[in-house]
Motif scaffolding. Structure first.
Motif, PDB file in Angstrom:
ATOM      1  N   ARG A   4      16.179   3.957 -38.167  1.00  0.00           N
ATOM      2  CA  ARG A   4      16.031   4.549 -36.883  1.00  0.00           C
ATOM      3  C   ARG A   4      16.926   5.885 -36.703  1.00  0.00           C
ATOM      4  NH1 ARG A   4      20.899   3.069 -34.409  1.00  0.00           N
ATOM      5  NH2 ARG A   4      22.135   1.269 -35.291  1.00  0.00           N
ATOM      6  N   LYS A   5      16.390   6.606 -36.055  1.00  0.00           N
ATOM      7  CA  LYS A   5      17.113   7.860 -35.711  1.00  0.00           C
ATOM      8  C   LYS A   5      18.360   7.750 -34.833  1.00  0.00           C
ATOM      9  CE  LYS A   5      14.654  11.561 -36.018  1.00  0.00           C
ATOM     10  NZ  LYS A   5      13.885  12.562 -36.266  1.00  0.00           N
ATOM     11  N   ASN A  10      19.636  15.853 -33.406  1.00  0.00           N
ATOM     12  CA  ASN A  10      19.057  17.077 -32.600  1.00  0.00           C
ATOM     13  C   ASN A  10      17.420  16.562 -32.529  1.00  0.00           C
ATOM     14  OD1 ASN A  10      17.651  19.369 -32.084  1.00  0.00           O
ATOM     15  ND2 ASN A  10      19.147  20.625 -33.510  1.00  0.00           N
ATOM     16  N   PRO A  11      17.068  16.617 -31.247  1.00  0.00           N
ATOM     17  CA  PRO A  11      15.847  16.071 -30.949  1.00  0.00           C
ATOM     18  C   PRO A  11      14.657  17.094 -31.304  1.00  0.00           C
ATOM     19  CG  PRO A  11      16.754  16.811 -28.816  1.00  0.00           C
ATOM     20  CD  PRO A  11      17.982  16.679 -29.995  1.00  0.00           C
ATOM     21  N   ASP A  15      19.520  18.857 -37.201  1.00  0.00           N
ATOM     22  CA  ASP A  15      20.541  17.737 -37.771  1.00  0.00           C
ATOM     23  C   ASP A  15      20.248  16.417 -37.452  1.00  0.00           C
ATOM     24  OD1 ASP A  15      21.856  20.160 -38.945  1.00  0.00           O
ATOM     25  OD2 ASP A  15      22.835  20.373 -37.133  1.00  0.00           O
ATOM     26  N   CYS A  16      19.387  15.706 -38.338  1.00  0.00           N
ATOM     27  CA  CYS A  16      19.157  14.473 -37.951  1.00  0.00           C
ATOM     28  C   CYS A  16      19.610  13.192 -39.017  1.00  0.00           C
ATOM     29  CB  CYS A  16      17.701  14.410 -37.709  1.00  0.00           C
ATOM     30  SG  CYS A  16      17.122  15.391 -36.405  1.00  0.00           S
ATOM     31  N   ILE A  17      19.884  12.199 -38.733  1.00  0.00           N
ATOM     32  CA  ILE A  17      20.392  11.210 -39.506  1.00  0.00           C
ATOM     33  C   ILE A  17      19.673   9.855 -39.130  1.00  0.00           C
ATOM     34  CG2 ILE A  17      22.548  12.221 -40.368  1.00  0.00           C
ATOM     35  CD1 ILE A  17      23.638   9.660 -38.770  1.00  0.00           C
ATOM     36  N   GLU A  18      19.081   9.117 -39.856  1.00  0.00           N
ATOM     37  CA  GLU A  18      18.637   7.973 -39.598  1.00  0.00           C
ATOM     38  C   GLU A  18      19.883   6.703 -39.952  1.00  0.00           C
ATOM     39  OE1 GLU A  18      14.030   8.914 -39.767  1.00  0.00           O
ATOM     40  OE2 GLU A  18      14.970   8.494 -41.596  1.00  0.00           O
ATOM     41  N   VAL A  19      19.495   5.789 -39.682  1.00  0.00           N
ATOM     42  CA  VAL A  19      20.514   4.468 -39.848  1.00  0.00           C
ATOM     43  C   VAL A  19      19.487   3.243 -39.890  1.00  0.00           C
ATOM     44  CG1 VAL A  19      22.422   3.005 -38.876  1.00  0.00           C
ATOM     45  CG2 VAL A  19      22.418   5.437 -38.290  1.00  0.00           C
ATOM     46  N   ALA A  20      19.833   2.479 -40.971  1.00  0.00           N
ATOM     47  CA  ALA A  20      19.285   1.267 -41.220  1.00  0.00           C
ATOM     48  C   ALA A  20      20.390   0.109 -41.320  1.00  0.00           C
ATOM     49  CB  ALA A  20      18.575   1.226 -42.468  1.00  0.00           C
ATOM     50  N   ASP A  21      20.173  -0.873 -40.588  1.00  0.00           N
ATOM     51  CA  ASP A  21      21.033  -2.109 -40.414  1.00  0.00           C
ATOM     52  C   ASP A  21      20.501  -3.020 -40.973  1.00  0.00           C
ATOM     53  OD1 ASP A  21      22.689  -0.650 -38.736  1.00  0.00           O
ATOM     54  OD2 ASP A  21      21.599  -1.230 -36.978  1.00  0.00           O
ATOM     55  N   TYR A  22      20.302  -3.114 -42.226  1.00  0.00           N
ATOM     56  CA  TYR A  22      19.433  -3.865 -43.101  1.00  0.00           C
ATOM     57  C   TYR A  22      20.122  -5.241 -43.675  1.00  0.00           C
ATOM     58  CZ  TYR A  22      21.612  -2.002 -47.118  1.00  0.00           C
ATOM     59  OH  TYR A  22      22.177  -1.578 -48.292  1.00  0.00           O
ATOM     60  N   ASP A  31      19.431  11.422 -44.553  1.00  0.00           N
ATOM     61  CA  ASP A  31      18.951  12.606 -43.781  1.00  0.00           C
ATOM     62  C   ASP A  31      17.592  12.405 -43.620  1.00  0.00           C
ATOM     63  OD1 ASP A  31      18.169  15.092 -43.246  1.00  0.00           O
ATOM     64  OD2 ASP A  31      19.211  16.145 -44.854  1.00  0.00           O
ATOM     65  N   SER A  32      17.236  12.582 -42.310  1.00  0.00           N
ATOM     66  CA  SER A  32      15.779  12.293 -41.863  1.00  0.00           C
ATOM     67  C   SER A  32      14.898  13.303 -42.625  1.00  0.00           C
ATOM     68  CB  SER A  32      15.492  12.179 -40.277  1.00  0.00           C
ATOM     69  OG  SER A  32      15.972  13.316 -39.926  1.00  0.00           O
ATOM     70  N   LYS A  33      15.400  14.356 -42.912  1.00  0.00           N
ATOM     71  CA  LYS A  33      14.341  15.335 -43.589  1.00  0.00           C
ATOM     72  C   LYS A  33      14.102  15.323 -44.982  1.00  0.00           C
ATOM     73  CE  LYS A  33      17.280  18.678 -42.182  1.00  0.00           C
ATOM     74  NZ  LYS A  33      18.254  17.893 -41.603  1.00  0.00           N
ATOM     75  N   ASP A  34      15.051  14.172 -45.623  1.00  0.00           N
ATOM     76  CA  ASP A  34      14.689  13.776 -47.023  1.00  0.00           C
ATOM     77  C   ASP A  34      14.649  12.374 -46.718  1.00  0.00           C
ATOM     78  OD1 ASP A  34      14.614  13.874 -49.738  1.00  0.00           O
ATOM     79  OD2 ASP A  34      16.554  14.381 -49.864  1.00  0.00           O
TER      80      ASP A  34
END
Length: 63
Positions: A4-5, A10-11, A15-22, A31-34
């Motif tokens: 999840r972002k 930044n919409p 600069d975007c990160i994603e997080v996984a509470d797995y 990094d959401s771009k990679d």
């Protein structure tokens, strides 16, 4: 794994990160771009401390 972002990202696609509470004991961040690149993994306690530090203003912001 469900990513999840971050609500602080930044919409407009910057600069975007994603997080996984797995797992109950770990949190992954990437990094959401990679999406196929590396991810950092934190213990759940370490992640909570990091987020608390951000909210408390313990880290300087980028110019």
């Amino acid at each position: 794994m469900n990513w999840r972002k971050s609500s602080y990202s930044n919409p407009s696609g910057g600069d975007c990160i994603e997080v996984a509470d797995y797992m109950p004991s770990a949190v992954a961040v990437r990094d959401s771009k990679d999406p196929h690149g590396p991810a950092l993994t934190f213990t759940a306690a370490g992640w909570r401390a990091f987020v608390a530090g951000i909210r408390a203003g313990d880290f300087p912001t980028a110019p």
